[in-house]
Design a protein around this motif. Structure first.
Motif, PDB file in Angstrom:
ATOM      1  N   GLU A 169       0.709  -1.267   0.154  1.00  0.00           N
ATOM      2  CA  GLU A 169      -0.020  -0.054   0.192  1.00  0.00           C
ATOM      3  C   GLU A 169       0.818   1.014  -0.027  1.00  0.00           C
ATOM      4  O   GLU A 169       0.591   2.178  -0.594  1.00  0.00           O
ATOM      5  N   GLU A 223       3.752   1.408  -1.427  1.00  0.00           N
ATOM      6  CA  GLU A 223       4.338   1.507  -2.678  1.00  0.00           C
ATOM      7  C   GLU A 223       3.464   2.217  -3.749  1.00  0.00           C
ATOM      8  O   GLU A 223       3.932   2.970  -4.490  1.00  0.00           O
ATOM      9  N   LYS A 224       2.238   2.111  -3.587  1.00  0.00           N
ATOM     10  CA  LYS A 224       0.991   2.624  -4.299  1.00  0.00           C
ATOM     11  C   LYS A 224       0.900   3.946  -4.095  1.00  0.00           C
ATOM     12  O   LYS A 224       0.784   4.808  -4.979  1.00  0.00           O
ATOM     13  N   ARG A 225       1.093   4.291  -3.022  1.00  0.00           N
ATOM     14  CA  ARG A 225       0.731   5.697  -2.530  1.00  0.00           C
ATOM     15  C   ARG A 225       1.963   6.468  -2.766  1.00  0.00           C
ATOM     16  O   ARG A 225       2.049   7.837  -2.930  1.00  0.00           O
ATOM     17  N   PRO A 242       5.324   5.964  -4.934  1.00  0.00           N
ATOM     18  CA  PRO A 242       6.024   5.055  -5.676  1.00  0.00           C
ATOM     19  C   PRO A 242       7.339   5.783  -5.969  1.00  0.00           C
ATOM     20  O   PRO A 242       8.431   5.078  -6.046  1.00  0.00           O
TER      21      PRO A 242
END
Length: 159
Positions: free
Chosen positions: A50, A52-54, A56
């Motif tokens: 999560e 990583e998604k928020r 990058p």
């Protein structure tokens, strides 16, 4: 073992710098920072996925550090985004159920020292190491309790 009741009783003391927040979202609770666990291989799953998604750019930096073998167990990778510190705590060498209480203690201690040095007043903390990492939460909380009581940094433990 520390029961949920014991945890809630402990943190209700006025002198405690540990605040337990039930159903807390580390991204939503007001704080100066948050932390999460990572491994030395650059694989991001669970909460790290999560993150990583928020963030990058953070994920790219973390993977680069892993590829260069710049992160060892017990290390931290603190990154400042705007005015919010993100602490990547290297709590395991391999991905999967391989988190270590020793590595959590080392990384947590380094995070608190960094936070004190950089005037970080509060850090949102997940149930680090007890998800994919495979540790028993009560054991991890014991480590946090021990280190958290030695600091003026408020730890918002999100359970």
């Amino acid at each position: 073992r520390v029961s949920r009741h014991d945890i809630l009783q402990y943190v209700q003391r006025e002198d405690s710098m540990i605040k337990v927040i039930e159903n807390g979202d580390i991204f939503a609770i007001k704080a100066n920072a948050f932390c999460h666990g990572v491994n030395t291989k650059g694989i991001m799953g669970g909460l790290a996925g999560e993150v990583e998604k928020r963030f990058p750019d953070l994920a790219h930096l973390y993977r680069s550090m892993c590829e260069l073998r710049q992160l060892d167990g017990g290390d931290i990778l603190p990154v400042l985004f705007d005015k919010w510190w993100i602490y990547n705590l290297v709590t395991q060498i391999e991905p999967g159920a391989s988190a270590s209480l020793e590595l959590i203690e080392q990384a947590f201690s380094k995070m608190i020292a960094h936070a004190e040095e950089h005037s970080v007043k509060s850090i949102n903390v997940p149930k680090i190491g007890s998800g994919i990492g495979g540790l028993i939460w009560d054991d991890v909380f014991d480590v946090m309790q021990k280190l958290g009581t030695q600091s003026q940094v408020v730890l918002n433990i999100c359970i």
